[in-house]
Scaffold this active site. Structure first.
Site, PDB file in Angstrom:
ATOM      1  N   HIS A   1      -2.339  53.297  81.776  1.00 16.26           N
ATOM      2  CA  HIS A   1      -2.324  54.784  81.650  1.00 16.26           C
ATOM      3  C   HIS A   1      -0.554  54.757  81.437  1.00 16.26           C
ATOM      4  O   HIS A   1       0.308  55.554  82.396  1.00 16.26           O
ATOM      5  CB  HIS A   1      -2.378  55.452  82.935  1.00 16.26           C
ATOM      6  CG  HIS A   1      -2.718  57.016  82.529  1.00 16.26           C
ATOM      7  ND1 HIS A   1      -1.490  57.780  82.610  1.00 16.26           N
ATOM      8  CD2 HIS A   1      -3.905  57.661  82.484  1.00 16.26           C
ATOM      9  CE1 HIS A   1      -2.151  59.122  82.194  1.00 16.26           C
ATOM     10  NE2 HIS A   1      -3.339  58.970  82.131  1.00 16.26           N
TER      11      HIS A   1
ATOM     12  N   GLU B   1      -2.076  55.382  75.602  1.00 13.37           N
ATOM     13  CA  GLU B   1      -2.706  54.531  76.645  1.00 13.37           C
ATOM     14  C   GLU B   1      -3.451  53.499  75.722  1.00 13.37           C
ATOM     15  O   GLU B   1      -4.444  53.839  75.439  1.00 13.37           O
ATOM     16  CB  GLU B   1      -3.636  55.149  77.475  1.00 13.37           C
ATOM     17  CG  GLU B   1      -2.905  56.414  78.419  1.00 13.37           C
ATOM     18  CD  GLU B   1      -3.873  57.343  79.100  1.00 13.37           C
ATOM     19  OE1 GLU B   1      -4.933  56.864  79.219  1.00 13.37           O
ATOM     20  OE2 GLU B   1      -3.478  58.533  79.010  1.00 13.37           O
TER      21      GLU B   1
END
Length: 335
Positions: free
Chosen positions: A181, A294
């Site tokens: 992330h 991501e």
């Protein structure tokens, strides 16, 4: 000429950390907070590439670490009703996103990792970390497999390198589902503004998501702005994004996000290699300051989506098997 390099243990505010230095670059990783690489900086140009918590935000960081640094997602993103069946086994995860009724982001965000080694060579400064899940480990209750995830971060003249390995130590195949992330500042330069930034990303097709943010198995036509994502670029804050795409290789055979500071005349390249077949991208409702490209191995909710493996990219890691990939951050002059 000798290049300045160091690797050492020193707190990041009130959190234990391992720091790396190499030439102008500096990085810090937090072993007790999911091996989150919380900082990557160019100290000569005063660039702060990753979103970092301030001293008075550490409790906020610990409660929502996914929006700082480079958190590890395993398994990544959302799983419908917190459950799926794969290879004859049913997995049940806690539902931790009440709005959608899904499980979100896996079990490694605040896990404790081992620091296996750190140091310097003539070419780099580095740190190696790992976490081993086996019977008795808290994560084993949800992912009942014996496996190890190893992370190695290094700084060199070529920027920041991430090397990740997942090894199946058990006697049964296991699903290998991983993402990062990655939380990137825009602006990352102290004198620049959000409107100075444009990005491109190696997207191909956009997945249609339902009201629970789960793929329907269909694709959506790309908007004209999304076509710009693949070509000349646009602002990371052009509209609110919580979007899911397939990834495709660029002219160099790589999957990458490139963020250009037009005022500084530099481009930050986030090269994620060729192993991550999907992207999520999230920009906090188009709020200027940071966004998250991501890289992700598999389709969101992949085990629950009735599509062939070629589309879901859901990996089966055989007993004794190893999956690995590298990603790199580096700078080049803007085109």
């Amino acid at each position: 000429m000798t290049v300045h390099s160091k690797a050492y243990e020193q707190s990041y505010y009130d959190e234990p950390a391992v720091w790396l230095e190499w030439g102008p670059y500096q990085a810090a990783v937090l072993p007790r907070m999911g091996a989150n690489l919380i900082a990557f900086r160019d100290t000569e140009k005063h660039y702060t590439i990753l979103r970092e918590p301030a001293a008075d935000e550490m409790d906020l960081f610990r409660s929502n670490s996914v929006i700082y640094g480079i958190p590890v997602l395993f398994p990544p993103n959302r799983y419908k009703d917190g459950t799926f069946t794969w290879n004859g086994r049913t997995y049940t995860f806690p539902i931790n996103e009440e709005r959608t009724g899904n499980h979100l982001h896996g079990f490694f965000l605040d896990s404790i990792w081992n620091v296996d080694s750190y140091g310097t060579t003539d070419q780099e400064s580095f740190v190696s970390l790992s976490i081993t899940v086996e019977e008795g480990h808290p994560i084993y209750a949800y992912l009942p497999h014996r496996f190890t995830i190893s992370l190695r971060y290094s700084l060199s003249e070529h920027g920041l390198l991430q090397h990740v390995i997942v090894k199946n130590n058990g006697e049964e195949a296991m699903p290998c589902m991983l993402a990062f992330h990655t939380t990137i500042n825009a602006p990352f330069a102290p004198e620049s503004a959000p409107e100075d930034y444009r990005y491109t990303m190696t997207i191909d097709k956009r997945w249609e998501l339902d009201e629970r943010m789960l793929p329907t198995g269909k694709h959506q036509p790309l908007l004209p702005e999304e076509v710009l994502m693949k070509t000349t670029g646009l602002s990371p804050f052009w509209e609110p994004m919580d979007n899911h795409y397939t990834s495709t290789a660029n002219a160099s055979g790589r999957h990458a996000m490139e963020l250009t500071d037009t005022r500084e005349g530099v481009t930050l390249v986030y090269d994620v290699g060729a192993a991550y077949k999907h992207w999520m991208i999230w920009n906090n409702k188009a709020t200027p300051g940071f966004f998250c490209p991501e890289p992700q191995i598999n389709l969101v909710n992949a085990p629950n989506v009735d599509l062939p493996h070629e589309q879901t990219a859901l990996l089966a890691l055989e007993p004794g098997g190893i999956w690995e990939a590298t990603s790199r951050f580096y700078f080049r002059s803007a085109k």
